[in-house]
Design a protein around this motif. Structure first.
Motif, PDB file in Angstrom:
ATOM      1  N   GLY A  50       0.786  -1.233   0.000  1.00 52.39           N
ATOM      2  CA  GLY A  50       0.000   0.000   0.000  1.00 52.39           C
ATOM      3  C   GLY A  50       0.815   1.279   0.000  1.00 52.39           C
ATOM      4  O   GLY A  50       0.258   2.379   0.013  1.00 52.39           O
ATOM      5  N   GLN A  51       2.138   1.163  -0.047  1.00 54.05           N
ATOM      6  CA  GLN A  51       2.992   2.354  -0.039  1.00 54.05           C
ATOM      7  C   GLN A  51       2.772   3.176  -1.312  1.00 54.05           C
ATOM      8  O   GLN A  51       2.709   2.625  -2.406  1.00 54.05           O
ATOM      9  CB  GLN A  51       4.463   1.935   0.052  1.00 54.05           C
ATOM     10  CG  GLN A  51       5.396   3.085   0.011  1.00 54.05           C
ATOM     11  CD  GLN A  51       6.855   2.659  -0.070  1.00 54.05           C
ATOM     12  OE1 GLN A  51       7.693   3.519  -0.106  1.00 54.05           O
ATOM     13  NE2 GLN A  51       7.190   1.388  -0.101  1.00 54.05           N
ATOM     14  N   GLU A  52       2.669   4.490  -1.153  1.00 55.59           N
ATOM     15  CA  GLU A  52       2.521   5.377  -2.293  1.00 55.59           C
ATOM     16  C   GLU A  52       3.780   6.223  -2.435  1.00 55.59           C
ATOM     17  O   GLU A  52       4.263   6.802  -1.465  1.00 55.59           O
ATOM     18  CB  GLU A  52       1.297   6.272  -2.114  1.00 55.59           C
ATOM     19  CG  GLU A  52       0.992   7.089  -3.340  1.00 55.59           C
ATOM     20  CD  GLU A  52      -0.383   7.727  -3.319  1.00 55.59           C
ATOM     21  OE1 GLU A  52      -0.587   8.679  -4.084  1.00 55.59           O
ATOM     22  OE2 GLU A  52      -1.247   7.274  -2.532  1.00 55.59           O
ATOM     23  N   ALA A  53       4.308   6.269  -3.644  1.00 61.69           N
ATOM     24  CA  ALA A  53       5.544   7.014  -3.906  1.00 61.69           C
ATOM     25  C   ALA A  53       5.257   8.499  -4.049  1.00 61.69           C
ATOM     26  O   ALA A  53       4.160   8.903  -4.428  1.00 61.69           O
ATOM     27  CB  ALA A  53       6.201   6.492  -5.177  1.00 61.69           C
ATOM     28  N   TYR A  70       9.634   8.488  -5.963  1.00 58.21           N
ATOM     29  CA  TYR A  70      10.560   8.359  -4.845  1.00 58.21           C
ATOM     30  C   TYR A  70       9.863   7.583  -3.736  1.00 58.21           C
ATOM     31  O   TYR A  70       8.832   7.999  -3.218  1.00 58.21           O
ATOM     32  CB  TYR A  70      10.997   9.740  -4.357  1.00 58.21           C
ATOM     33  CG  TYR A  70      12.000   9.677  -3.240  1.00 58.21           C
ATOM     34  CD1 TYR A  70      13.304   9.240  -3.485  1.00 58.21           C
ATOM     35  CD2 TYR A  70      11.663  10.038  -1.948  1.00 58.21           C
ATOM     36  CE1 TYR A  70      14.236   9.168  -2.463  1.00 58.21           C
ATOM     37  CE2 TYR A  70      12.583   9.972  -0.916  1.00 58.21           C
ATOM     38  CZ  TYR A  70      13.865   9.531  -1.180  1.00 58.21           C
ATOM     39  OH  TYR A  70      14.778   9.456  -0.170  1.00 58.21           O
ATOM     40  N   TRP A  71      10.425   6.421  -3.395  1.00 60.58           N
ATOM     41  CA  TRP A  71       9.821   5.521  -2.402  1.00 60.58           C
ATOM     42  C   TRP A  71      10.447   5.755  -1.032  1.00 60.58           C
ATOM     43  O   TRP A  71      11.584   6.202  -0.920  1.00 60.58           O
ATOM     44  CB  TRP A  71      10.017   4.072  -2.842  1.00 60.58           C
ATOM     45  CG  TRP A  71       9.412   3.804  -4.186  1.00 60.58           C
ATOM     46  CD1 TRP A  71      10.041   3.889  -5.394  1.00 60.58           C
ATOM     47  CD2 TRP A  71       8.059   3.484  -4.460  1.00 60.58           C
ATOM     48  NE1 TRP A  71       9.151   3.618  -6.405  1.00 60.58           N
ATOM     49  CE2 TRP A  71       7.937   3.358  -5.868  1.00 60.58           C
ATOM     50  CE3 TRP A  71       6.930   3.268  -3.670  1.00 60.58           C
ATOM     51  CZ2 TRP A  71       6.736   3.036  -6.486  1.00 60.58           C
ATOM     52  CZ3 TRP A  71       5.732   2.937  -4.287  1.00 60.58           C
ATOM     53  CH2 TRP A  71       5.641   2.828  -5.670  1.00 60.58           C
ATOM     54  N   SER A  72       9.723   5.396   0.018  1.00 60.83           N
ATOM     55  CA  SER A  72      10.211   5.612   1.387  1.00 60.83           C
ATOM     56  C   SER A  72      11.496   4.839   1.672  1.00 60.83           C
ATOM     57  O   SER A  72      12.254   5.191   2.562  1.00 60.83           O
ATOM     58  CB  SER A  72       9.134   5.243   2.408  1.00 60.83           C
ATOM     59  OG  SER A  72       8.844   3.859   2.338  1.00 60.83           O
ATOM     60  N   SER A  73      11.770   3.800   0.898  1.00 64.30           N
ATOM     61  CA  SER A  73      13.004   3.023   1.062  1.00 64.30           C
ATOM     62  C   SER A  73      14.225   3.789   0.558  1.00 64.30           C
ATOM     63  O   SER A  73      15.356   3.369   0.765  1.00 64.30           O
ATOM     64  CB  SER A  73      12.891   1.710   0.278  1.00 64.30           C
ATOM     65  OG  SER A  73      12.781   1.995  -1.115  1.00 64.30           O
ATOM     66  N   THR A  94      13.652   2.803 -15.015  1.00 66.49           N
ATOM     67  CA  THR A  94      14.972   2.503 -14.468  1.00 66.49           C
ATOM     68  C   THR A  94      14.910   2.876 -12.992  1.00 66.49           C
ATOM     69  O   THR A  94      14.154   3.763 -12.606  1.00 66.49           O
ATOM     70  CB  THR A  94      16.090   3.307 -15.149  1.00 66.49           C
ATOM     71  OG1 THR A  94      15.804   4.695 -15.029  1.00 66.49           O
ATOM     72  CG2 THR A  94      16.219   2.960 -16.614  1.00 66.49           C
ATOM     73  N   PHE A  95      15.676   2.186 -12.179  1.00 65.55           N
ATOM     74  CA  PHE A  95      15.617   2.486 -10.753  1.00 65.55           C
ATOM     75  C   PHE A  95      16.987   2.429 -10.106  1.00 65.55           C
ATOM     76  O   PHE A  95      17.911   1.826 -10.641  1.00 65.55           O
ATOM     77  CB  PHE A  95      14.648   1.549 -10.022  1.00 65.55           C
ATOM     78  CG  PHE A  95      15.008   0.092 -10.122  1.00 65.55           C
ATOM     79  CD1 PHE A  95      15.826  -0.506  -9.187  1.00 65.55           C
ATOM     80  CD2 PHE A  95      14.519  -0.677 -11.168  1.00 65.55           C
ATOM     81  CE1 PHE A  95      16.154  -1.844  -9.280  1.00 65.55           C
ATOM     82  CE2 PHE A  95      14.835  -2.020 -11.274  1.00 65.55           C
ATOM     83  CZ  PHE A  95      15.660  -2.606 -10.328  1.00 65.55           C
ATOM     84  N   THR A  96      17.077   3.085  -8.962  1.00 66.50           N
ATOM     85  CA  THR A  96      18.318   3.061  -8.197  1.00 66.50           C
ATOM     86  C   THR A  96      18.332   1.824  -7.310  1.00 66.50           C
ATOM     87  O   THR A  96      17.291   1.256  -6.979  1.00 66.50           O
ATOM     88  CB  THR A  96      18.439   4.302  -7.302  1.00 66.50           C
ATOM     89  OG1 THR A  96      17.317   4.344  -6.420  1.00 66.50           O
ATOM     90  CG2 THR A  96      18.505   5.567  -8.119  1.00 66.50           C
ATOM     91  N   SER A  97      19.505   1.423  -6.958  1.00 65.15           N
ATOM     92  CA  SER A  97      19.674   0.293  -6.059  1.00 65.15           C
ATOM     93  C   SER A  97      20.835   0.621  -5.121  1.00 65.15           C
ATOM     94  O   SER A  97      21.661   1.488  -5.422  1.00 65.15           O
ATOM     95  CB  SER A  97      19.972  -0.973  -6.859  1.00 65.15           C
ATOM     96  OG  SER A  97      20.026  -2.089  -6.005  1.00 65.15           O
ATOM     97  N   THR A  98      20.904  -0.051  -3.996  1.00 57.52           N
ATOM     98  CA  THR A  98      21.962   0.185  -3.027  1.00 57.52           C
ATOM     99  C   THR A  98      22.724  -1.105  -2.777  1.00 57.52           C
ATOM    100  O   THR A  98      22.121  -2.152  -2.571  1.00 57.52           O
ATOM    101  CB  THR A  98      21.374   0.702  -1.703  1.00 57.52           C
ATOM    102  OG1 THR A  98      20.622   1.866  -1.971  1.00 57.52           O
ATOM    103  CG2 THR A  98      22.462   1.004  -0.699  1.00 57.52           C
TER     104      THR A  98
END
Length: 116
Positions: A50-53, A70-73, A94-98
């Motif tokens: 249910g998270q909304e970006a 932008y996600w809370s993570s 495309t997305f960022t990763s850590t």
């Protein structure tokens, strides 16, 4: 002489609606696009929790909608939405990763550890 008809560009209204991945294993994110008072709005919701970006940098043309989610993570996902067939939308993203890195062992001693 036959009449040549230019292909019609998709209207932005064809991109409006609630969109989910055709393959549910691909993504849990649903994209909700709306047009209220001539202003396009976008929501990205993770259906698994249910998270909304937070939507950033929304740009709209007659052919596509681009934005970042932008996600809370801390993950940032950049989207480009284009209409395909009736009932289908292409979402290129495309997305960022850590990843955690550690210092590699070089196999030689540093000068501070060398004997005098």
């Amino acid at each position: 002489m036959p009449k040549i008809v230019a292909p019609r560009l998709p209207k932005i209204t064809q991109l409006m609606g609630r969109w989910v991945a055709a393959d549910p294993w691909e993504s849990d994110v649903s994209l909700i696009t709306s047009n209220r008072g001539g202003k396009v709005r976008v929501r990205a919701v993770d259906q698994s929790d249910g998270q909304e970006a937070e939507i950033l940098g929304l740009r709209v043309t007659t052919q596509e909608i681009t934005f970042s989610a932008y996600w809370s993570s801390g993950q940032l996902t950049k989207f480009r939405l284009r209409k395909l067939l009736d009932g289908e939308l292409e979402a290129r993203y495309t997305f960022t990763s850590t990843t955690t890195y550690k210092k590699a062992e070089t196999g030689r001693k540093s000068s501070s550890n060398a004997k005098a």
